[in-house]
Design a protein around this motif. Sequence first.
Motif, PDB file in Angstrom:
ATOM      1  N   LEU A 188       0.931  -1.119  -0.033  1.00  0.00           N
ATOM      2  CA  LEU A 188      -0.054   0.021   0.175  1.00  0.00           C
ATOM      3  C   LEU A 188       0.664   1.500   0.092  1.00  0.00           C
ATOM      4  CD1 LEU A 188      -2.891   0.978  -0.074  1.00  0.00           C
ATOM      5  CD2 LEU A 188      -2.763   0.743   2.459  1.00  0.00           C
ATOM      6  N   GLN A 189       2.124   1.106   0.594  1.00  0.00           N
ATOM      7  CA  GLN A 189       2.942   2.481   0.741  1.00  0.00           C
ATOM      8  C   GLN A 189       3.265   2.973  -0.774  1.00  0.00           C
ATOM      9  OE1 GLN A 189       6.382   1.952   3.173  1.00  0.00           O
ATOM     10  NE2 GLN A 189       4.891   0.875   4.751  1.00  0.00           N
ATOM     11  N   LYS A 193       2.064   6.663  -2.208  1.00  0.00           N
ATOM     12  CA  LYS A 193       3.267   7.560  -2.809  1.00  0.00           C
ATOM     13  C   LYS A 193       2.902   8.104  -4.090  1.00  0.00           C
ATOM     14  CE  LYS A 193       8.079   7.942  -3.104  1.00  0.00           C
ATOM     15  NZ  LYS A 193       9.435   7.339  -2.817  1.00  0.00           N
ATOM     16  N   GLU A 194       2.422   7.141  -5.012  1.00  0.00           N
ATOM     17  CA  GLU A 194       1.862   7.559  -6.281  1.00  0.00           C
ATOM     18  C   GLU A 194       0.735   8.150  -6.385  1.00  0.00           C
ATOM     19  OE1 GLU A 194       3.267   7.130  -9.396  1.00  0.00           O
ATOM     20  OE2 GLU A 194       5.037   6.220  -8.149  1.00  0.00           O
ATOM     21  N   ILE A 195      -0.374   7.847  -5.831  1.00  0.00           N
ATOM     22  CA  ILE A 195      -1.599   8.537  -5.816  1.00  0.00           C
ATOM     23  C   ILE A 195      -1.770  10.115  -5.130  1.00  0.00           C
ATOM     24  CG2 ILE A 195      -4.130   8.583  -4.937  1.00  0.00           C
ATOM     25  CD1 ILE A 195      -3.464   6.582  -7.272  1.00  0.00           C
ATOM     26  N   VAL A 231       1.437   8.475   6.402  1.00  0.00           N
ATOM     27  CA  VAL A 231       1.146   8.866   5.346  1.00  0.00           C
ATOM     28  C   VAL A 231       2.210  10.127   4.862  1.00  0.00           C
ATOM     29  CG1 VAL A 231      -0.432  10.355   3.776  1.00  0.00           C
ATOM     30  CG2 VAL A 231      -1.237   8.226   5.072  1.00  0.00           C
ATOM     31  N   ALA A 232       2.076  10.897   6.116  1.00  0.00           N
ATOM     32  CA  ALA A 232       3.553  11.962   5.758  1.00  0.00           C
ATOM     33  C   ALA A 232       4.788  11.548   5.336  1.00  0.00           C
ATOM     34  CB  ALA A 232       3.407  12.996   7.150  1.00  0.00           C
ATOM     35  N   GLU A 233       5.267  10.328   6.161  1.00  0.00           N
ATOM     36  CA  GLU A 233       6.476   9.830   5.947  1.00  0.00           C
ATOM     37  C   GLU A 233       6.632   9.381   4.635  1.00  0.00           C
ATOM     38  OE1 GLU A 233       8.660   5.698   7.124  1.00  0.00           O
ATOM     39  OE2 GLU A 233       7.587   6.758   8.735  1.00  0.00           O
ATOM     40  N   ILE A 234       5.596   8.613   4.050  1.00  0.00           N
ATOM     41  CA  ILE A 234       5.523   8.088   2.725  1.00  0.00           C
ATOM     42  C   ILE A 234       5.581   8.966   1.624  1.00  0.00           C
ATOM     43  CG2 ILE A 234       4.293   6.638   1.132  1.00  0.00           C
ATOM     44  CD1 ILE A 234       3.379   5.083   3.639  1.00  0.00           C
ATOM     45  N   THR A 235       4.793  10.344   1.821  1.00  0.00           N
ATOM     46  CA  THR A 235       4.615  11.134   0.910  1.00  0.00           C
ATOM     47  C   THR A 235       5.574  12.331   0.728  1.00  0.00           C
ATOM     48  OG1 THR A 235       3.143  12.309   1.980  1.00  0.00           O
ATOM     49  CG2 THR A 235       1.954  10.724   0.610  1.00  0.00           C
TER      50      THR A 235
END
Length: 257
Positions: A188-189, A193-195, A231-235
């Motif tokens: 899901l990560q 990141k893509e979306i 979410v913050a970490e990934i994006t």
Amino acid sequence: MIFIDTHAHLYMEEFAPDRNEMIQSAIDKGVHYMLLPNVDSESWVAMFALSDAFPHNCLPMAGLHPTSVNADNVEQELRLVESWLEKRSFCAIGEIGMDLYWDKTFVAQQEMAFQHQVLLAKKYQLPVVIHMRKSFDELWKVLKPLLDPSLKGVFHCYSGDLNQARRITEAGFLLGIGGVLTYKNSGLQEIVKEIGIDYLVLETDAPFLPPVPHRGQRNDSSYIPLIAAKVAEITGFPLEEVAAVTTRNARQLFSLK
């Protein structure tokens, strides 16, 4: 920061020992709204009791969960959904959809129940909260002919692939992201990141699927900030922006103040 848990079964027995304290803990951590999906005829009473106890924070949905559908009960269950829609206010039609992970016996009944409830969403001008598990093609076949600008919603606990996510977001739907995002091998990560965050809302699906470091324990709405932080970490977006955007998305989707 203000957060919204867009999907939590807080009325379930798992919360009986400390339900009020747990909800207050979530509110204290900035989780202002907790949206309650219905499952079937056995969950209405408990869901209403909780939403009546916390009318400004816990908001009910009306729906029939796909794993509760079978050949004997589906028409009666759908009539019950319709009867409650005539009596009370709801923030969404949910939790509806298709689930072919465990059993494919009642595919036809699940398709019928899903279509019927999407049409109810259009009738009552409510968003849909969609459960999709190992059923994208079957579900999309039902949903695609019903797509129009009046229909909006979220694919809760998103578990599809990136191409499916793009088809969903291009149709104007959002993705519900929960504790699975914190699991190493979920896949899901990369999708998040893509979306990006413009098509995301946050959820727990409590008491299920708690985020790390609480995996294996009971999930609850106070863990929403942990999901936002992932979410913050990934994006690469600041936590404050993740909170602001996902909260705005939820407010707009569910017509929240």
